[in-house]
Design a protein around this motif. Structure first.
Motif, PDB file in Angstrom:
ATOM      1  N   MET A   1      60.607  24.038  58.047  1.00 31.22           N
ATOM      2  CA  MET A   1      59.568  23.004  58.054  1.00 31.22           C
ATOM      3  C   MET A   1      59.539  22.300  59.416  1.00 31.22           C
ATOM      4  N   TYR A   2      60.738  21.936  59.918  1.00 30.86           N
ATOM      5  CA  TYR A   2      60.797  21.290  61.237  1.00 30.86           C
ATOM      6  C   TYR A   2      60.350  22.269  62.328  1.00 30.86           C
ATOM      7  N   ARG A   3      60.685  23.543  62.138  1.00 27.28           N
ATOM      8  CA  ARG A   3      60.267  24.551  63.116  1.00 27.28           C
ATOM      9  C   ARG A   3      58.745  24.723  63.123  1.00 27.28           C
ATOM     10  N   ALA A   4      58.139  24.743  61.923  1.00 27.92           N
ATOM     11  CA  ALA A   4      56.685  24.924  61.845  1.00 27.92           C
ATOM     12  C   ALA A   4      55.975  23.764  62.548  1.00 27.92           C
TER      13      ALA A   4
ATOM     14  N   ARG B   1      72.924  17.653  69.549  1.00 34.31           N
ATOM     15  CA  ARG B   1      71.806  16.738  69.282  1.00 34.31           C
ATOM     16  C   ARG B   1      71.700  16.426  67.787  1.00 34.31           C
ATOM     17  N   ASP B   2      71.823  17.463  66.949  1.00 37.19           N
ATOM     18  CA  ASP B   2      71.679  17.267  65.501  1.00 37.19           C
ATOM     19  C   ASP B   2      72.786  16.369  64.932  1.00 37.19           C
ATOM     20  N   ARG B   3      73.976  16.437  65.554  1.00 32.18           N
ATOM     21  CA  ARG B   3      75.093  15.635  65.044  1.00 32.18           C
ATOM     22  C   ARG B   3      75.078  14.208  65.561  1.00 32.18           C
ATOM     23  N   SER B   4      74.458  13.999  66.732  1.00 34.96           N
ATOM     24  CA  SER B   4      74.597  12.688  67.359  1.00 34.96           C
ATOM     25  C   SER B   4      73.358  11.803  67.214  1.00 34.96           C
ATOM     26  N   ARG B   5      72.276  12.333  66.630  1.00 35.33           N
ATOM     27  CA  ARG B   5      71.069  11.505  66.508  1.00 35.33           C
ATOM     28  C   ARG B   5      71.303  10.360  65.526  1.00 35.33           C
ATOM     29  N   ALA B   6      70.486   9.301  65.698  1.00 28.68           N
ATOM     30  CA  ALA B   6      70.659   8.108  64.857  1.00 28.68           C
ATOM     31  C   ALA B   6      70.131   8.349  63.449  1.00 28.68           C
TER      32      ALA B   6
ATOM     33  N   ALA C   1      62.378  22.117  67.525  1.00 32.20           N
ATOM     34  CA  ALA C   1      62.547  21.533  66.178  1.00 32.20           C
ATOM     35  C   ALA C   1      63.656  20.494  66.201  1.00 32.20           C
ATOM     36  N   SER C   2      64.731  20.827  66.895  1.00 33.10           N
ATOM     37  CA  SER C   2      65.842  19.885  66.999  1.00 33.10           C
ATOM     38  C   SER C   2      65.402  18.618  67.735  1.00 33.10           C
ATOM     39  N   ARG C   3      64.553  18.781  68.742  1.00 33.04           N
ATOM     40  CA  ARG C   3      64.107  17.609  69.517  1.00 33.04           C
ATOM     41  C   ARG C   3      63.178  16.702  68.721  1.00 33.04           C
ATOM     42  N   ILE C   4      62.233  17.307  67.982  1.00 32.05           N
ATOM     43  CA  ILE C   4      61.273  16.450  67.261  1.00 32.05           C
ATOM     44  C   ILE C   4      61.881  15.854  65.991  1.00 32.05           C
ATOM     45  N   SER C   5      62.983  16.453  65.514  1.00 38.05           N
ATOM     46  CA  SER C   5      63.557  15.984  64.253  1.00 38.05           C
ATOM     47  C   SER C   5      64.394  14.715  64.429  1.00 38.05           C
ATOM     48  N   VAL C   6      64.472  14.205  65.664  1.00 44.53           N
ATOM     49  CA  VAL C   6      65.196  12.938  65.854  1.00 44.53           C
ATOM     50  C   VAL C   6      64.332  11.741  65.441  1.00 44.53           C
TER      51      VAL C   6
ATOM     52  N   GLU D   1      74.007  23.007  72.325  1.00 43.24           N
ATOM     53  CA  GLU D   1      73.149  21.881  72.685  1.00 43.24           C
ATOM     54  C   GLU D   1      72.433  21.333  71.437  1.00 43.24           C
ATOM     55  N   ARG D   2      71.949  22.248  70.598  1.00 40.31           N
ATOM     56  CA  ARG D   2      71.216  21.869  69.402  1.00 40.31           C
ATOM     57  C   ARG D   2      72.150  21.156  68.417  1.00 40.31           C
ATOM     58  N   ASP D   3      73.350  21.684  68.234  1.00 38.95           N
ATOM     59  CA  ASP D   3      74.309  21.063  67.326  1.00 38.95           C
ATOM     60  C   ASP D   3      74.691  19.672  67.789  1.00 38.95           C
TER      61      ASP D   3
ATOM     62  N   VAL E   1      58.768  11.484  61.717  1.00 39.03           N
ATOM     63  CA  VAL E   1      58.698  12.923  61.456  1.00 39.03           C
ATOM     64  C   VAL E   1      59.539  13.255  60.225  1.00 39.03           C
ATOM     65  N   ARG E   2      60.743  12.727  60.197  1.00 39.04           N
ATOM     66  CA  ARG E   2      61.652  13.010  59.085  1.00 39.04           C
ATOM     67  C   ARG E   2      61.088  12.476  57.768  1.00 39.04           C
ATOM     68  N   ARG E   3      60.472  11.311  57.824  1.00 36.12           N
ATOM     69  CA  ARG E   3      59.940  10.696  56.603  1.00 36.12           C
ATOM     70  C   ARG E   3      58.958  11.650  55.923  1.00 36.12           C
TER      71      ARG E   3
ATOM     72  N   ASP F   1      63.952  26.300  52.746  1.00 34.91           N
ATOM     73  CA  ASP F   1      64.527  26.291  54.092  1.00 34.91           C
ATOM     74  C   ASP F   1      63.896  25.114  54.839  1.00 34.91           C
ATOM     75  N   THR F   2      64.585  23.980  54.874  1.00 34.38           N
ATOM     76  CA  THR F   2      63.962  22.791  55.481  1.00 34.38           C
ATOM     77  C   THR F   2      63.888  22.920  56.998  1.00 34.38           C
ATOM     78  N   GLY F   3      64.792  23.721  57.596  1.00 32.07           N
ATOM     79  CA  GLY F   3      64.711  23.962  59.037  1.00 32.07           C
ATOM     80  C   GLY F   3      63.381  24.609  59.400  1.00 32.07           C
TER      81      GLY F   3
ATOM     82  N   GLY G   1      69.694  22.657  54.912  1.00 34.85           N
ATOM     83  CA  GLY G   1      69.259  21.948  56.111  1.00 34.85           C
ATOM     84  C   GLY G   1      70.410  21.228  56.783  1.00 34.85           C
ATOM     85  N   ARG G   2      70.159  19.980  57.182  1.00 35.85           N
ATOM     86  CA  ARG G   2      71.182  19.193  57.859  1.00 35.85           C
ATOM     87  C   ARG G   2      71.522  17.918  57.091  1.00 35.85           C
ATOM     88  N   ASP G   3      70.539  17.426  56.335  1.00 32.79           N
ATOM     89  CA  ASP G   3      70.675  16.101  55.706  1.00 32.79           C
ATOM     90  C   ASP G   3      70.350  16.144  54.222  1.00 32.79           C
ATOM     91  N   ILE G   4      70.446  17.315  53.620  1.00 32.43           N
ATOM     92  CA  ILE G   4      70.007  17.429  52.219  1.00 32.43           C
ATOM     93  C   ILE G   4      70.965  16.672  51.289  1.00 32.43           C
TER      94      ILE G   4
HETATM   95  O1   DC Z   1      68.078  25.309  60.287  1.00 31.60           O
HETATM   96  P1   DC Z   1      67.288  25.545  61.534  1.00 31.60           P
HETATM   97  O2   DC Z   1      68.133  26.064  62.658  1.00 31.60           O
HETATM   98  O3   DC Z   1      66.092  26.395  61.286  1.00 31.60           O
HETATM   99  O4   DC Z   1      66.742  24.085  61.953  1.00 31.60           O
HETATM  100  C1   DC Z   1      66.026  23.860  63.158  1.00 31.60           C
HETATM  101  C2   DC Z   1      66.178  22.406  63.596  1.00 31.60           C
HETATM  102  O5   DC Z   1      65.513  21.548  62.668  1.00 31.60           O
HETATM  103  C3   DC Z   1      67.614  21.896  63.632  1.00 31.60           C
HETATM  104  O6   DC Z   1      68.224  22.145  64.882  1.00 31.60           O
HETATM  105  C4   DC Z   1      67.466  20.422  63.349  1.00 31.60           C
HETATM  106  C5   DC Z   1      66.226  20.325  62.495  1.00 31.60           C
HETATM  107  N1   DC Z   1      66.527  20.118  61.076  1.00 31.60           N
HETATM  108  C6   DC Z   1      66.766  18.825  60.662  1.00 31.60           C
HETATM  109  O7   DC Z   1      66.785  17.912  61.479  1.00 31.60           O
HETATM  110  N2   DC Z   1      66.978  18.561  59.349  1.00 31.60           N
HETATM  111  C7   DC Z   1      66.989  19.535  58.428  1.00 31.60           C
HETATM  112  N3   DC Z   1      67.189  19.237  57.149  1.00 31.60           N
HETATM  113  C8   DC Z   1      66.769  20.878  58.846  1.00 31.60           C
HETATM  114  C9   DC Z   1      66.551  21.140  60.177  1.00 31.60           C
END
Ligand code: DC
Length: 228
Positions: A38-41, A181-186, A97-102, A177-179, A106-108, A34-36, A127-130
């Protein structure tokens, strides 16, 4: 050495990724990641440490230092040795998590860890980018989706089951709001990989989604098992 199989499941919040990925992994005997979580932790650590969620440099340092581990089966999440499984499910941690994952740094760090895990075992990783960034050559890619209403409903039910009583409108607004951000980040935005199978789960039961995913896996991976 047997080939490691990667099953990538991406999609927006509340589409049912975690439940499905966990079940499919159990069925196949693969490791569930569950990669989300990881970003949440990492977000939880940043909040507790009082780190500004806009401070890319500090967040990158935290990401490099964080020890994020999954217990076998993927059901418990440890942050620097502490069990944070419940703590990371708070809605404000999801938003953080959504905010710091931009941030690229952090992503690296997270992506490096995700790739490391998949070198050890066959995985179902969600996740979002697997399927787009972490494993562009994944054996199976699925994009799990559902209507915004269905996703908000599911998230609400999940929170209530955990004893968190959050107003329905607030859950829907936070999800949206989270979606957005997650869809529009660079960096590695949420999007469907061109070769991913799109699965709309709005009108499907859990069993139906699981069967659909297993069918897709069987079509692409010999016997749904690791080819020898
Ligand atoms: O899947 P989740 O709702 O637990 O993820 C929390 C946030 O983490 C999500 O809003 C964006 C970020 N995330 C990400 O950027 N890339 C991933 N592969 C998984 C999660």
């Amino acid at each position: 050495m047997a080939k490691r199989v990667v099953i990538a499941i991406d999609g927006p919040a509340g589409a049912g990724k975690s439940t499905i990925a966990r079940r499919v992994a159990a069925r196949l005997g693969f490791v569930y990641v569950d990669t989300g979580a990881m970003y949440r932790a990492l977000a939880l650590w940043a909040i507790r440490a009082g780190v500004d969620l806009e401070d890319a440099h500090r967040l990158e340092q935290l990401a490099a230092e964080a020890r994020i581990e999954f217990e076998p089966g993927g059901s418990r999440v440890l942050l620097n040795g502490e069990d944070v499984t419940e703590a990371i499910r708070a809605p404000e941690v999801g938003s953080a998590a959504s905010r710091i994952s931009v941030f690229a740094g952090v992503r690296r760090a997270m992506v490096a860890e995700q790739r490391r895990i998949a070198r050890q075992a066959s995985v179902v990783m969600e996740g979002r980018d697997i399927g787009t960034v972490v494993f562009p050559a994944a054996d199976v890619k699925i994009f799990l989706d559902a209507s915004p209403e269905a996703r908000a409903q599911r998230r609400l039910r999940e929170l209530r089951e955990r004893g968190q009583d959050v107003p329905a409108e607030q859950v829907a607004a936070e999800l949206e709001e989270r979606d957005r951000r997650d869809r529009s980040r660079a960096e590695a935005p949420l999007m469907q990989a061109p070769d991913a199978v799109y699965l709309d789960t709005t009108a499907l039961s859990l069993e139906q989604v699981e069967q659909a995913v297993l069918r897709i896996v069987r079509e692409r991976v010999a016997n749904g098992q690791q080819p020898g």
